[in-house]
Scaffold this active site. Structure first.
Site, PDB file in Angstrom:
ATOM      1  CD  GLU A 160      -2.671  -1.434   2.457  1.00 33.87           C
ATOM      2  OE1 GLU A 160      -2.542  -0.621   3.378  1.00 33.87           O
ATOM      3  OE2 GLU A 160      -3.500  -2.361   2.484  1.00 33.87           O
ATOM      4  CD  GLU A 275      -4.294  -7.729   1.312  1.00 34.94           C
ATOM      5  OE1 GLU A 275      -5.191  -7.075   1.899  1.00 34.94           O
ATOM      6  OE2 GLU A 275      -3.080  -7.485   1.434  1.00 34.94           O
TER       7      GLU A 275
END
Ligand code: 9MR
Length: 364
Positions: A160, A275
């Site tokens: 991220e 994910e």
């Protein structure tokens, strides 16, 4: 758990099991679990994020993960806060338990994560200079990656990196790493991982890149710029992980997502879905309707992806609705439990399970 649950793993041979830990790179997590020459060998490997605590306390969960997954990824046990709680103290017990679980059950395992703004122990905020931050970052990576070398062939090295609404590739999310080292912390982390385990597949993992709208366009554009910047500087990187925490209500930008993937492919990087889950807090309460919308959202996303690239793996962020992060942030107003994952809380496959099965079989 019933005997009629689909089994991923009945095909595993002794040989493949033995190879699982000695193979390196993508081969170890993707190829080694495919039975050569059988129909199953064309499947995209499937995996799930797992929790060491639940594996220890819930035998049904343990057996279901072992039976249905090709690989696992620790949901938290390899994060800094878990594995390196104090500057001079590493705690490997839970991460080791997951590596052992994977080994015993002939599963692959991915590592998550080495350079992230989240889940940092308090002591990292004391890092006062660039030199100190770099020393600790590199030391951590060398310690963790060398411990699992040969067992963990693929790492979400960078997690991220972009801010919510980036301008360009230098819009990196604030963290102790960014604050002390600037965007340079990305090459530092990737190079440290590569030199500690030259066979490891290095992944940059990012989210919110699939939707319609200016913010998401900016994220796609900045991500590509960031990947090019790394490539231009010869920084080792093998794949991009699309997290795919999907929201049924947000429209997926099919063209935007597909051109992002085409750019990633053009940079000769692999793609993993890392994910996947579908956040259902604002969907209708009726279970059948909700499960169908969740499945349709995943189908839209996977359909768009698989037209451009064959992902090296598809992982969901959990396997069963019994254990999911979603209610921490996205509880439903009607008080009903969230249903973001392929199996329900009683381990019964839902329509989302079938969608994943369908796309695992698709050839691009
Ligand atoms: O699911 C994870 C949750 O249990 C942790 O508390 C949280 C903080 O470490 O991280 C969650 O996992 C995140 C993952 O590491 C990165 N992408 C978003 C995931 C969901 O928030």
């Amino acid at each position: 758990m019933t005997m009629s649950l689909p089994s991923r793993r009945k095909f595993l041979t002794q040989t493949a099991a033995g190879l699982a830990l000695s193979l390196s790179g993508a081969a170890a997590f993707a190829e080694s679990r495919r039975p050569l020459g059988s129909a199953e060998s064309t499947l995209i490997p499937y995996g799930a994020a797992v929790r060491a605590g639940a594996l220890a306390s819930d035998p049904t969960y343990r057996a279901t993960i072992a039976r249905m997954c090709d690989m696992i990824v620790p949901e938290g046990e390899m994060k800094w806060s878990d594995i390196h709680p104090k500057r001079d103290e590493y705690r490997f017990e839970n991460a080791d338990a997951l590596v052992d679980f994977a080994r015993q059950n002939h599963l692959g395992i991915r590592g998550h994560t080495l350079a992230w703004y989240g889940a940092l122990p308090a002591w990292t905020s004391e890092l006062a200079s660039a030199a100190e931050a770099e020393r600790e970052l590199v030391d951590h990576i060398e310690t963790v990656v060398s411990r699992y070398r040969g067992a963990v062939p693929s790492w979400d090295v960078v997690n991220e990196p972009l801010i919510d609404w980036p301008q360009d590739r230098s819009s990196i999310r604030p963290s102790i790493w960014m604050n002390r080292l600037g965007p340079e912390y990305l090459p530092i982390a990737l190079k440290a991982t590569a030199s500690t385990d030259p066979d490891a597949k290095l992944v940059l993992n990012e989210y919110d890149v699939e939707y319609r709208g200016a913010r998401f366009e900016a994220r796609r554009r900045s991500l590509i710029q960031l990947l090019r910047w790394l490539r231009d500087r010869d920084v080792p990187l093998h794949a991009v992980g699309l997290q795919a925490h999907l929201f049924a209500g947000r429209g997926i930008d099919r063209d935007g997502l597909q051109s992002l993937l085409a750019e990633i492919v053009a940079l000769k990087l692999d793609v993993l879905i890392t994910e996947l889950d579908v956040i259902d807090f604002d969907l209708p309460g009726k279970i059948k309707e909700r499960d169908a919308l969740v499945a349709a959202t995943a189908a839209e996303f996977l359909g768009a992806c698989c037209e451009v690239v064959r992902p090296k793996a598809i992982l969901t962020w959990g396997l069963t609705d019994r254990y999911t992060w979603v209610p921490t942030y996205f509880k439903r107003a009607d008080g009903m439990p969230n249903r973001p994952l392929p199996l329900d809380a009683e381990f019964k496959p839902k329509p989302l399970f079938d969608v994943i099965e369908e796309y695992r079989r698709k050839l691009t």
